[in-house]
Design a protein around this motif. Structure first.
Motif, PDB file in Angstrom:
ATOM      1  N   GLN A   1       0.827  -1.196   0.000  1.00  0.00           N
ATOM      2  CA  GLN A   1       0.000   0.000   0.000  1.00  0.00           C
ATOM      3  C   GLN A   1       0.870   1.258   0.000  1.00  0.00           C
ATOM      4  OE1 GLN A   1      -3.392  -0.006  -0.226  1.00  0.00           O
ATOM      5  NE2 GLN A   1      -3.209  -2.231  -0.449  1.00  0.00           N
ATOM      6  N   SER A   2       0.323   2.350  -0.545  1.00  0.00           N
ATOM      7  CA  SER A   2       1.098   3.586  -0.663  1.00  0.00           C
ATOM      8  C   SER A   2       1.500   4.147   0.698  1.00  0.00           C
ATOM      9  CB  SER A   2       0.306   4.637  -1.448  1.00  0.00           C
ATOM     10  OG  SER A   2      -0.926   4.917  -0.820  1.00  0.00           O
ATOM     11  N   ASP A   3       0.644   3.974   1.702  1.00  0.00           N
ATOM     12  CA  ASP A   3       1.007   4.492   3.024  1.00  0.00           C
ATOM     13  C   ASP A   3       2.173   3.713   3.621  1.00  0.00           C
ATOM     14  OD1 ASP A   3      -0.479   2.200   3.323  1.00  0.00           O
ATOM     15  OD2 ASP A   3      -1.656   2.928   5.023  1.00  0.00           O
ATOM     16  N   GLU A   4       2.274   2.402   3.297  1.00  0.00           N
ATOM     17  CA  GLU A   4       3.405   1.605   3.753  1.00  0.00           C
ATOM     18  C   GLU A   4       4.681   2.036   3.021  1.00  0.00           C
ATOM     19  OE1 GLU A   4       5.640  -1.505   5.663  1.00  0.00           O
ATOM     20  OE2 GLU A   4       3.870  -0.296   6.126  1.00  0.00           O
ATOM     21  N   LEU A   5       4.568   2.338   1.742  1.00  0.00           N
ATOM     22  CA  LEU A   5       5.706   2.855   0.983  1.00  0.00           C
ATOM     23  C   LEU A   5       6.192   4.169   1.581  1.00  0.00           C
ATOM     24  CD1 LEU A   5       4.843   2.241  -2.794  1.00  0.00           C
ATOM     25  CD2 LEU A   5       6.852   1.418  -1.574  1.00  0.00           C
ATOM     26  N   MET A   6       5.263   5.033   1.895  1.00  0.00           N
ATOM     27  CA  MET A   6       5.618   6.331   2.475  1.00  0.00           C
ATOM     28  C   MET A   6       6.342   6.136   3.810  1.00  0.00           C
ATOM     29  SD  MET A   6       4.487   9.101   0.713  1.00  0.00           S
ATOM     30  CE  MET A   6       3.674  10.356   1.675  1.00  0.00           C
TER      31      MET A   6
ATOM     32  N   THR B   1       8.591  14.884   5.070  1.00  0.00           N
ATOM     33  CA  THR B   1       7.764  15.485   6.111  1.00  0.00           C
ATOM     34  C   THR B   1       6.399  14.800   6.116  1.00  0.00           C
ATOM     35  OG1 THR B   1       6.726  17.178   4.697  1.00  0.00           O
ATOM     36  CG2 THR B   1       8.911  17.679   5.613  1.00  0.00           C
ATOM     37  N   ASP B   2       5.569  15.174   7.066  1.00  0.00           N
ATOM     38  CA  ASP B   2       4.223  14.601   7.152  1.00  0.00           C
ATOM     39  C   ASP B   2       3.317  15.096   6.027  1.00  0.00           C
ATOM     40  OD1 ASP B   2       4.914  13.183   9.402  1.00  0.00           O
ATOM     41  OD2 ASP B   2       4.236  14.751  10.788  1.00  0.00           O
ATOM     42  N   ASP B   3       3.776  16.103   5.288  1.00  0.00           N
ATOM     43  CA  ASP B   3       2.970  16.659   4.196  1.00  0.00           C
ATOM     44  C   ASP B   3       3.245  15.991   2.856  1.00  0.00           C
ATOM     45  OD1 ASP B   3       1.788  18.537   5.900  1.00  0.00           O
ATOM     46  OD2 ASP B   3       3.473  19.929   5.656  1.00  0.00           O
ATOM     47  N   ALA B   4       4.134  15.009   2.830  1.00  0.00           N
ATOM     48  CA  ALA B   4       4.477  14.337   1.572  1.00  0.00           C
ATOM     49  C   ALA B   4       3.245  13.653   0.979  1.00  0.00           C
ATOM     50  CB  ALA B   4       5.584  13.324   1.802  1.00  0.00           C
ATOM     51  N   ILE B   5       3.162  13.702  -0.337  1.00  0.00           N
ATOM     52  CA  ILE B   5       2.025  13.117  -1.057  1.00  0.00           C
ATOM     53  C   ILE B   5       2.559  12.192  -2.156  1.00  0.00           C
ATOM     54  CG2 ILE B   5       0.012  13.586  -2.502  1.00  0.00           C
ATOM     55  CD1 ILE B   5      -0.157  16.331  -1.201  1.00  0.00           C
ATOM     56  N   MET B   6       1.906  11.037  -2.310  1.00  0.00           N
ATOM     57  CA  MET B   6       2.313  10.101  -3.355  1.00  0.00           C
ATOM     58  C   MET B   6       1.081   9.566  -4.073  1.00  0.00           C
ATOM     59  SD  MET B   6       4.940   6.877  -3.117  1.00  0.00           S
ATOM     60  CE  MET B   6       4.026   6.014  -1.847  1.00  0.00           C
ATOM     61  N   TYR B   7       1.162   9.508  -5.415  1.00  0.00           N
ATOM     62  CA  TYR B   7       0.049   8.933  -6.157  1.00  0.00           C
ATOM     63  C   TYR B   7       0.585   8.038  -7.270  1.00  0.00           C
ATOM     64  CZ  TYR B   7       0.937  12.749  -9.514  1.00  0.00           C
ATOM     65  OH  TYR B   7       1.514  13.624 -10.396  1.00  0.00           O
TER      66      TYR B   7
ATOM     67  N   SER C   1       5.863  13.703  -3.939  1.00  0.00           N
ATOM     68  CA  SER C   1       6.227  15.116  -3.793  1.00  0.00           C
ATOM     69  C   SER C   1       6.168  15.509  -2.320  1.00  0.00           C
ATOM     70  CB  SER C   1       5.288  16.016  -4.608  1.00  0.00           C
ATOM     71  OG  SER C   1       3.958  15.902  -4.160  1.00  0.00           O
ATOM     72  N   ASP C   2       7.108  16.354  -1.922  1.00  0.00           N
ATOM     73  CA  ASP C   2       7.189  16.829  -0.537  1.00  0.00           C
ATOM     74  C   ASP C   2       7.741  18.243  -0.578  1.00  0.00           C
ATOM     75  OD1 ASP C   2       7.172  17.017   2.179  1.00  0.00           O
ATOM     76  OD2 ASP C   2       8.955  15.782   2.489  1.00  0.00           O
ATOM     77  N   ASP C   3       6.823  19.212  -0.572  1.00  0.00           N
ATOM     78  CA  ASP C   3       7.197  20.613  -0.727  1.00  0.00           C
ATOM     79  C   ASP C   3       7.877  20.805  -2.075  1.00  0.00           C
ATOM     80  OD1 ASP C   3       7.411  23.268  -0.116  1.00  0.00           O
ATOM     81  OD2 ASP C   3       9.155  23.047   1.181  1.00  0.00           O
ATOM     82  N   SER C   4       9.139  21.186  -2.107  1.00  0.00           N
ATOM     83  CA  SER C   4       9.828  21.427  -3.382  1.00  0.00           C
ATOM     84  C   SER C   4      10.539  20.176  -3.907  1.00  0.00           C
ATOM     85  CB  SER C   4      10.851  22.554  -3.214  1.00  0.00           C
ATOM     86  OG  SER C   4      11.839  22.203  -2.266  1.00  0.00           O
ATOM     87  N   LYS C   5      10.512  19.095  -3.138  1.00  0.00           N
ATOM     88  CA  LYS C   5      11.196  17.873  -3.543  1.00  0.00           C
ATOM     89  C   LYS C   5      10.220  16.942  -4.268  1.00  0.00           C
ATOM     90  CE  LYS C   5      12.558  16.832   0.621  1.00  0.00           C
ATOM     91  NZ  LYS C   5      13.230  16.154   1.766  1.00  0.00           N
ATOM     92  N   GLU C   6      10.702  16.365  -5.379  1.00  0.00           N
ATOM     93  CA  GLU C   6       9.882  15.437  -6.147  1.00  0.00           C
ATOM     94  C   GLU C   6      10.710  14.204  -6.510  1.00  0.00           C
ATOM     95  OE1 GLU C   6       6.736  17.398  -8.923  1.00  0.00           O
ATOM     96  OE2 GLU C   6       8.583  18.559  -9.137  1.00  0.00           O
ATOM     97  N   PHE C   7      10.048  13.041  -6.490  1.00  0.00           N
ATOM     98  CA  PHE C   7      10.734  11.789  -6.774  1.00  0.00           C
ATOM     99  C   PHE C   7       9.849  10.878  -7.620  1.00  0.00           C
ATOM    100  CE2 PHE C   7      11.677  13.234  -2.444  1.00  0.00           C
ATOM    101  CZ  PHE C   7      13.057  13.370  -2.463  1.00  0.00           C
TER     102      PHE C   7
END
Length: 264
Positions: free
Chosen positions: A2-7, A17-23, A37-43
């Motif tokens: 699951q994506s939350d486990e990946l995070m 940070t806790d604001d990181a988002i993944m889709y 993505s996490d603020d200005s960082k993207e992966f």
């Protein structure tokens, strides 16, 4: 996974940070891919699948891509966990080229140019050992038919002979240059899982196959490549003819080993 486990697994290694988002992202026959993505960082995040059926040294791939990124050929790899099957690399904006409904001459020339750039790059890499891949795919099948085993045996002998008889055909190859792996604005190429030293004509045929080219498009690709590399067109066709059987066998076994239905 699951994506939350990946995070959770990536939070410490990437300093999220806790604001990181993944889709999730679409595309890819095997691996699951995500934009993180996490603020200005993207992966770009990959979760590897089907590892038991593949012949890929993930650490060696990571090290190779690091060298390729220094040459401006690939995104920079950032993190690898072989244990969890997670890989992270630099996010390339517009990293997914729009899927095409039809390949015209301009798009085909762009693919030929990318192949030329890869083949002419001064990269030291391992030889792509096709017989080893074929046998790995075979062993992943529960009961491979005897005719398929015999086909691999015959192809292995021909492959060894071709490697010894045509050294000038050998080059650094991508081997999976589907259009979506080509980032036109940045000239960066994605997904180097199958890269290595091998026949330039195998790479050329692989490009035509993964893009599902018809006969006319196939001929346009070979002609553009011949022109860009100053190789007589009859020599290109002859080289591709010698590699055609290897291409068909490789993709047939790959699909069977991974339990996939061929789309092309």
């Amino acid at each position: 996974m699951q994506s939350d486990e990946l995070m959770r697994l990536l939070k410490l290694p990437l300093g999220l940070t806790d604001d990181a988002i993944m889709y999730p992202l679409s595309g890819g026959a095997i691996n699951h891919t995500y934009h993180l993505s996490d603020d200005s960082k993207e992966f770009l995040v990959k979760e590897f699948q089907g590892e038991d059926s593949l012949c890929i040294d993930r650490q060696e791939r990571f090290d190779l891509q690091l060298r390729l990124s220094q040459k401006g050929l690939a995104p920079k790899p950032i993190y690898l966990s072989i244990e969890t099957g997670i890989y992270v690399e630099q996010w390339i904006k517009q990293h997914r080229s729009q899927m095409l409904l039809f390949f015209d001459e301009l798009h085909i020339n762009s693919l030929a140019t990318a192949l030329t750039r890869v083949h002419n790059s001064k990269v030291i890499a391992k030889v792509v050992d096709l017989p080893r891949q074929w046998h790995q795919y075979l062993t992943s099948l529960a009961n491979p038919p005897s005719f398929l085993v015999d086909e691999v045996t015959r192809a292995t002998e021909k492959w060894i002979e071709s490697m010894e008889s045509a050294p000038k055909e050998q080059a650094f190859c991508h081997n999976d240059l589907v259009w979506a792996h080509l980032c036109i604005p940045t000239k960066i190429i994605l997904d180097w899982e199958y890269a290595g030293m091998g026949s330039r004509y195998f790479d050329l045929l692989s490009c035509a196959k993964v893009n599902a080219f018809d006969t006319q498009q196939h001929d346009l690709l070979l002609t553009a490549y011949a022109k860009q590399n100053n190789i007589p067109i009859n020599e290109v066709y002859e080289g591709c003819s010698k590699q055609a059987g290897f291409i068909e066998l490789t993709y047939k076994l790959w699909y069977q080993a991974l339990g996939l239905t061929p789309k092309i």
